[in-house]
Design an enzyme around this catalytic site. Structure first.
Site, mmCIF file in Angstrom:
data_model
loop_
_atom_site.group_PDB
_atom_site.id
_atom_site.type_symbol
_atom_site.label_atom_id
_atom_site.label_comp_id
_atom_site.label_asym_id
_atom_site.label_seq_id
_atom_site.Cartn_x
_atom_site.Cartn_y
_atom_site.Cartn_z
ATOM 1 N N ARG A 122 41.719 48.228 47.240
ATOM 2 C CA ARG A 122 40.748 47.214 47.251
ATOM 3 C C ARG A 122 41.280 45.978 48.167
ATOM 4 O O ARG A 122 40.982 44.825 47.943
ATOM 5 C CB ARG A 122 40.574 46.519 45.853
ATOM 6 C CG ARG A 122 39.337 46.099 45.341
ATOM 7 C CD ARG A 122 39.165 45.391 44.033
ATOM 8 N NE ARG A 122 37.772 45.424 44.076
ATOM 9 C CZ ARG A 122 37.155 44.956 42.756
ATOM 10 N NH1 ARG A 122 37.760 45.027 41.483
ATOM 11 N NH2 ARG A 122 36.072 44.463 42.720
ATOM 12 N N CYS A 123 41.307 46.589 49.439
ATOM 13 C CA CYS A 123 41.311 45.349 50.667
ATOM 14 C C CYS A 123 41.041 46.350 51.944
ATOM 15 O O CYS A 123 41.218 47.277 51.939
ATOM 16 C CB CYS A 123 42.486 44.662 50.647
ATOM 17 S SG CYS A 123 43.890 45.722 51.179
ATOM 18 N N GLU A 135 35.896 43.421 47.802
ATOM 19 C CA GLU A 135 37.388 43.257 47.557
ATOM 20 C C GLU A 135 37.694 41.680 47.668
ATOM 21 O O GLU A 135 38.908 41.299 47.195
ATOM 22 C CB GLU A 135 37.959 43.943 48.615
ATOM 23 C CG GLU A 135 37.638 45.451 48.912
ATOM 24 C CD GLU A 135 37.951 45.828 49.985
ATOM 25 O OE1 GLU A 135 38.057 47.171 50.142
ATOM 26 O OE2 GLU A 135 38.174 45.119 51.026
#
Ligand code: CDP
Length: 796
Positions: free
Chosen positions: A370-371, A741
């Site tokens: 999530r980045c 994110e």
């Protein structure tokens, strides 16, 4: 008077439209990989290594072959006959598909059984006898680089040690000078522990090779179907047009479903050999111990400061543990992802980053959970360093950040590591956050509570994330340039279908792409269906990760819609019997400039495209746009948390959390809020409870949900979200920036900073995540820092 359709009523930009995909999800009618049943389908299970590092002396699968219902046993030896024992990774390394020479981490794939049902296959795996000769184990970068360390990747030529890369970016000499001129140097060492994206649905695939047509169809849990198709073409040496990757509904991805996993490759080869569909569905332990881990990185950080608080320079060194194979999915140019996006929101004159990556006897790690490729680590390090620097200066946390922010009039701004940020209102976001948390008042309460022995703390974290790779000039994966595409077909009746190369995994693209079409064309969102995930029908795209969908695929949707509108204008001129220059547009309708009542709707233009086009015009109303963004988008956020720490137990409770996110224009405010809440929940989990660690023998501790904790609504604190700061992206067609994110990226430091602030004055400078109560208690009681992942209690 305008006869334009009401944008919010038709579900356009800014409408908090309910997610259309939820109609099927909440009814249990989602169509996930495991829901798919094909005629004659067989089932595959994987035998995994119990040891972290061992030479394979022999594999005896004879007893497995004897079990009724077993159709095939695959070992590395068999894979090697097809040149498939090893495969390339997305980071120019190689990864074992099934182990041949050695196993290099606990849980590594050693053999596969394909049988009539999954139970037979599982039993047969247990009947395979593998003779291992244990080897010394390496579980961190210090061991990996120690004198005389065993070489993990002795399969590779020119690999005399365990170092994967030494990489640097920035201005070493200039940074050195800044440090020499500094009044004060603030130093901090940190560890971001290994964690796991842990989607609820594990990975899986169903390979279906049809000998008669030579076509391979693979249903699989992938966030990037077209990239997988290219990888399968390369690895399995099949022609790309004979490969169809279908990514059905996905139960969460978070970066876990970007890499190519051995299970996918084995199911494909098994289907080719057996000429039957072969299904592999990973179990939870398999997912947690063998698929894309995240983080596991150490920092040595330094900030050079002037006495008044101005930052003069930043120096960072990171040591990343990538496990046994370097398989991160990230742009080729950057070895440590976008770690060098650190300090992009601050006006830092000069900086230097050195990064070292090493192998260890752990599962391949470093995926962008999530980045945007290590931005979570970058922002965590940045904001922990900022807090320590303000403390070292004896300066107020908020004032220190405000004085060093890039000001609104400084854009476009070149960051110390070379990115170009283009827009933002950083100080305004901070002000909104401070007001919402009632900053001055809290500081007074904190001082008063302290005098009575209560520990209150406030943590600030800011983040700006480079979202939307590429542009293609700088961003590629395995040489494939990063851009995206969208195709729109407007049917005769004015209804439409949109297809993109992205792949939603819960983010709601089926809802928001339709909203972009509604905004651009005035076609109600409910008249637009969105389809993604099938390489035979969707236009080429790089997939969904790194919050790149809205910045790139979403932009492509807008651009394709504009091409449609341009053609519809010609049709309108024809219908209105005026020249094109005399035609004006308002949402959903073209009209004659001199006679605004004379107009035609976009739907009437659609009919004309099929039934009444002018002479010489190509019929139909369809178009495709490929979008190569000129720059990344740069959302910004401020997260502020207040906590109370119980000194007797180390338990900390969140009192309040405020989030101020500026992601430019919000397509669907409700979906954006959902993304932020989900991200904050993950941030809370990372800071308070999650880690995956390994004992000295390389046994993975955290292989199930008893040990690896996911927060439920019960533990998760409430969040107060603010949306009043909106800085449109100057280059995105609808002014949107990514958001998926941001909260997971910027959130962890806010929680940690709050606890550390509560402990100020105790002499404790750092507790590495997760801030489990026993670690906080130990820090308070013994007045010492707590470093590294939590120690594993030995089995004795
Ligand atoms: O790439 P991914 O879909 O994970 O992330 P994203 O592009 O940031 O989008 C997440 C969800 O939020 C999608 O449904 C977007 O369309 C929506 N979104 C929005 O409504 N407004 C924005 N400014 C950004 C995203």
């Amino acid at each position: 008077m305008s006869q334009a359709v009401d944008e919010i009523k038709i579900g356009g930009l800014g409408a908090s439209r309910k997610r259309v995909e939820d109609n099927r999800f909440i009814r249990g009618k989602g169509n996930y990989t495991d829901d798919i049943v094909l005629p004659g389908m067989l089932h595959m299970e994987i035998l995994r290594s119990p040891l972290a590092h061992a030479r394979i002396k022999s594999i005896d699968a004879s007893k497995a072959w004897d079990i009724p219902g077993v159709r095939l046993v695959l070992t590395g030896e068999i894979m090697a006959t097809r040149n498939l024992a090893w495969m390339p990774t997305l980071s120019y390394d190689t990864q074992a598909v099934l182990a041949t020479d050695k196993v290099r981490f606990q849980g590594q794939e050693v053999a596969c059984v394909i049988a009539d049902d999954p139970y037979i296959a599982k039993d047969a795996c247990e009947a395979i006898v593998v003779d291992y000769e244990p080897l010394p184990v390496i579980i961190n970068p210090t061991q990996a680089t120690a004198e005389g360390a065993p070489i993990i990747r002795d399969d590779k030529e020119n690999q005399p040690d365990n170092v994967i890369y030494d990489w640097e970016v920035g201005d070493a000499a200039g940074t050195e000078r800044a440090f020499e001129a500094a009044d004060l140097v603030s130093k901090l060492e940190l560890h971001y522990p290994r964690s796991h994206p842990s989607p609820i649905e594990c990975c899986g695939s169903i390979a279906d090779f049809n000998r008669a047509t030579s076509k391979l169809t693979v249903y699989m849990t992938t966030q990037a179907p077209h990239i997988i198709r290219a990888a399968v073409a390369m690895v399995a040496e099949l022609p790309e047009h004979m490969i169809r990757i279908i990514s059905p509904d996905i139960g969460g991805g978070f970066g876990n479903k970007v890499p190519v996993y051995p299970g996918y490759v084995c199911s494909i080869l098994a289907s080719i050999l057996l000429e039957r569909p072969v299904k592999w569905i990973e179990d939870k332990t398999g997912n947690l111990i063998s698929t894309g881990f995240a983080r596991d990185i150490y920092l040595k950080g330094e900030i050079a400061l002037r006495r008044d608080g101005k930052i003069l320079g930043v120096r960072m060194h990171t040591d990343a543990d990538h496990g046994a194979f370097f398989s991160d999915a990230q742009p080729s140019k950057f070895k440590i992802g976008l770690m060098h996006s650190a300090f992009a929101a601050y006006d830092v004159p000069v900086a230097h980053l050195t990064a070292r990556g090493t192998y260890s006897n752990k599962a391949p790690g470093g995926v962008a959970y999530r980045c945007s490729f290590r931005v979570t680590e970058a922002m965590f390090f940045q904001e922990r360093m900022m807090q320590a620097a303000a403390d070292d200066l004896g300066m107020d946390q908020a004032a220190f950040r405000r004085m060093n922010f890039v000001r609104d009039d400084q854009f476009p701004h070149r960051t110390p590591f070379g990115f170009l940020t283009d827009s933002g209102q950083y100080a305004k976001c901070l002000d909104v956050g401070l007001k919402a948390i009632d900053y001055e008042n809290f500081r007074q309460q904190q001082a008063e509570a302290r005098s009575r022995g209560r520990l209150l703390g406030l943590g600030i974290s800011t983040m700006t994330e480079p979202l939307g790779a590429g542009n293609s000039r700088e961003y590629d994966i395995l040489g494939i340039k990063m851009f995206d595409s969208a195709e729109i077909k407007v049917h005769l009746t004015g209804k439409a279908i949109v297809r993109t190369g992205a792949r939603t995994q819960g983010q709601g693209h089926e809802t928001t792409w339709a909203q972009i079409v509604a905004h651009e064309l005035g076609i109600p969102a409910e008249d637009v269906v969105v389809e993604e995930g099938d390489t035979d029908t969707a236009p080429f795209g790089m997939g969904t990760y790194a919050s790149r969908s809205t910045p790139v695929a979403g932009a492509a949707v807008a651009m394709a819609a504009r091409k449609i509108r341009a053609k519809a204008r010609k049709l309108a001129a024809h219908l209105l019997e005026v020249s094109e220059e005399d035609v004006e547009w308002e949402l959903g309708r073209f009209y004659v400039r001199s006679a605004p009542d004379r107009g035609v709707t976009i739907q009437e233009c659609a009919v004309a495209a099929y039934a009444n086009m002018p002479d010489g015009m190509e019929p139909g109303l369809e178009n495709t746009a490929f979008y190569d963004p000129p720059n990344l988008t740069w959302p910004f956020a401020v997260y502020i948390v207040t906590v109370e720490v119980d000194p007797a137990t180390g338990v900390w409770d969140v009192l309040n959390m405020v989030a101020v996110d500026d992601c430019g224009i919000r397509i669907n405010p409700m979906i954006v809020e959902g993304q932020i809440m989900g991200g904050l929940t993950e941030a809370y989990a990372m800071s308070s409870m999650q880690f995956i660690t390994f004992d000295a023998d390389g046994n993975c501790v955290g292989s199930n949900y008893m040990d690896y904790l996911l927060p439920t609504a019960w533990e998760t604190p409430g969040f107060e979200l603010h949306s009043e700061v909106v800085t449109p992206c100057p280059h995105h067609p609808i002014g949107a920036k990514g958001i998926g994110e941001c909260a997971a990226v910027g959130g962890p430091a806010a929680f940690v900073n709050a606890v550390m602030d509560a402990l100020s004055g105790t002499g404790v400078r750092n507790i590495d995540m997760p801030l489990l109560p026993d670690r906080v208690w130990e820090a308070i009681t013994y007045r010492r820092d707590i470093s590294g992942a939590p120690p594993v209690r030995s089995d004795e």
